[in-house]
Design an enzyme around this catalytic site. Structure first.
Site, PDB file in Angstrom:
ATOM      1  N   THR A  96       0.866  -1.178   0.000  1.00 47.26           N
ATOM      2  CA  THR A  96       0.000   0.000   0.000  1.00 47.26           C
ATOM      3  C   THR A  96       0.901   1.226   0.000  1.00 47.26           C
ATOM      4  OG1 THR A  96      -1.785  -1.126   1.177  1.00 47.26           O
ATOM      5  CG2 THR A  96      -1.770   1.275   1.260  1.00 47.26           C
ATOM      6  N   LYS A 171      -7.504   1.619  -2.851  1.00 46.33           N
ATOM      7  CA  LYS A 171      -7.109   1.189  -1.496  1.00 46.33           C
ATOM      8  C   LYS A 171      -7.244   2.346  -0.512  1.00 46.33           C
ATOM      9  CE  LYS A 171      -5.478  -1.404   1.806  1.00 46.33           C
ATOM     10  NZ  LYS A 171      -4.187  -2.106   1.787  1.00 46.33           N
ATOM     11  N   LYS A 239       0.106   5.115   8.686  1.00 46.43           N
ATOM     12  CA  LYS A 239       0.827   5.345   7.429  1.00 46.43           C
ATOM     13  C   LYS A 239      -0.138   5.468   6.256  1.00 46.43           C
ATOM     14  CE  LYS A 239       2.095   2.095   4.898  1.00 46.43           C
ATOM     15  NZ  LYS A 239       1.636   1.391   3.670  1.00 46.43           N
TER      16      LYS A 239
END
Length: 290
Positions: A96, A171, A239
């Site tokens: 990701t 995502k 993150k």
């Protein structure tokens, strides 16, 4: 097919295993050589001492590491994937990351005659172990179609969202929706516990209505119990939300909920809860109780 898998964390280790079990010839690389050896012993594949060596001769190379800088560290340089991968091969990034990194990687790969798709996953460690991940893909239709058959070893759903970068942007939406549900459940639980409601009964009732979600079904009870030693780590969600906020800024958007929860995680990380499940956000609310 001859495949390489770079990164054997809680997700990559079982994902690479599913590829080997599906009959492919898999060579893995991990920063910790001991973990790579362990994987090879368990699954019967091979391991290499550098990403470049792992990628040599591979038809497809999958990368699943931590963040943008981690991806650059294993892809670029004299020992990186691009130093060993053959022309015509397909590079698949499951990490990701920012969409900008995906576009950067696609350009770097193209210069060497290598194809690239971004393919972040959702489903967590359990999904990886069970071979039931949702894979969001960005890239050329032909490349995604070619990869889909291979990725189905650990993906129950492999879907192309658009050109390179589209998988990462999907995502981002996924993570925003997840933390919205988690934050809502956390706030709801505060009222439920204060009012003395029976939590299992309440969860069962809500699961039959419009509040139903994977998070409610799988995480509400553990949140109520104060159990956070499993699942997707808070540090990684922090993150990911940072990536979402950066993308929003580039698009001229503000995301109030995402910004708030990102700051909550920042505080929790400072307090030592970074390795806890991302549902640990309820601790922030609990600490505000009077």
């Amino acid at each position: 097919m001859k495949l390489a898998f770079i990164g054997l964390g809680v997700m990559g280790f079982p994902m690479a295993g599913h590829l080997q079990q599906a009959g492919h010839q898999v060579c893995v690389y991990n920063r910790s050589e001991a973990k790579a050896k362990d994987w090879a012993e368990r699954h019967g594949g091979s391991f290499a001492l550098t990403p470049a060596l792992a990628a040599e001769g591979a038809d497809m190379v999958m990368v699943c590491v931590g963040n943008d800088d981690d991806v650059r560290a294993v892809v670029y340089g004299e020992q990186g994937v691009l130093a060993g991968i053959k022309a015509g091969a397909l590079l698949v990034d499951h990490t990701t990351t920012s969409a900008m990194l995906s576009e950067e990687l696609a350009a770097a790969a193209k210069k060497q005659g290598v194809r690239f798709i971004d393919a972040p996953v959702s489903g967590g460690q359990l999904g990886a172990e069970n071979g039931a991940l949702t894979i969001m893909v960005g890239g050329a239709e032909a490349d995604v179609s070619e990869a889909a058959e291979v990725l189905s070893a650990y993906g129950k759903k492999v879907t192309r969202l658009g050109p390179v970068g589209a998988g990462q942007r999907c995502k981002m939406v996924n993570q925003i929706c997840v933390i919205g549900a988690v934050q809502g459940i956390a706030e709801g639980l505060m009222i439920a516990q204060k009012a003395g409601l029976d939590i299992p009964t309440m969860i069962d009732v809500l699961g039959g209505g419009a509040a139903q979600s994977w998070q409610l079904e799988n995480r509400a009870q553990t949140m109520a119990n104060g159990e956070f030693d499993f699942g997707f780590a808070a540090q990684w969600m922090h993150k990911d939300l940072g990536i979402c906020l950066d993308e929003a800024k580039q698009q001229g958007l503000t995301l109030p909920l995402t910004d708030h929860v990102h700051k909550v995680y920042e505080t929790l990380l400072e307090e030592g809860f970074g390795r806890c499940d991302s549902t640990v956000v309820i601790k922030d609310l609990a600490s505000q109780k009077k």
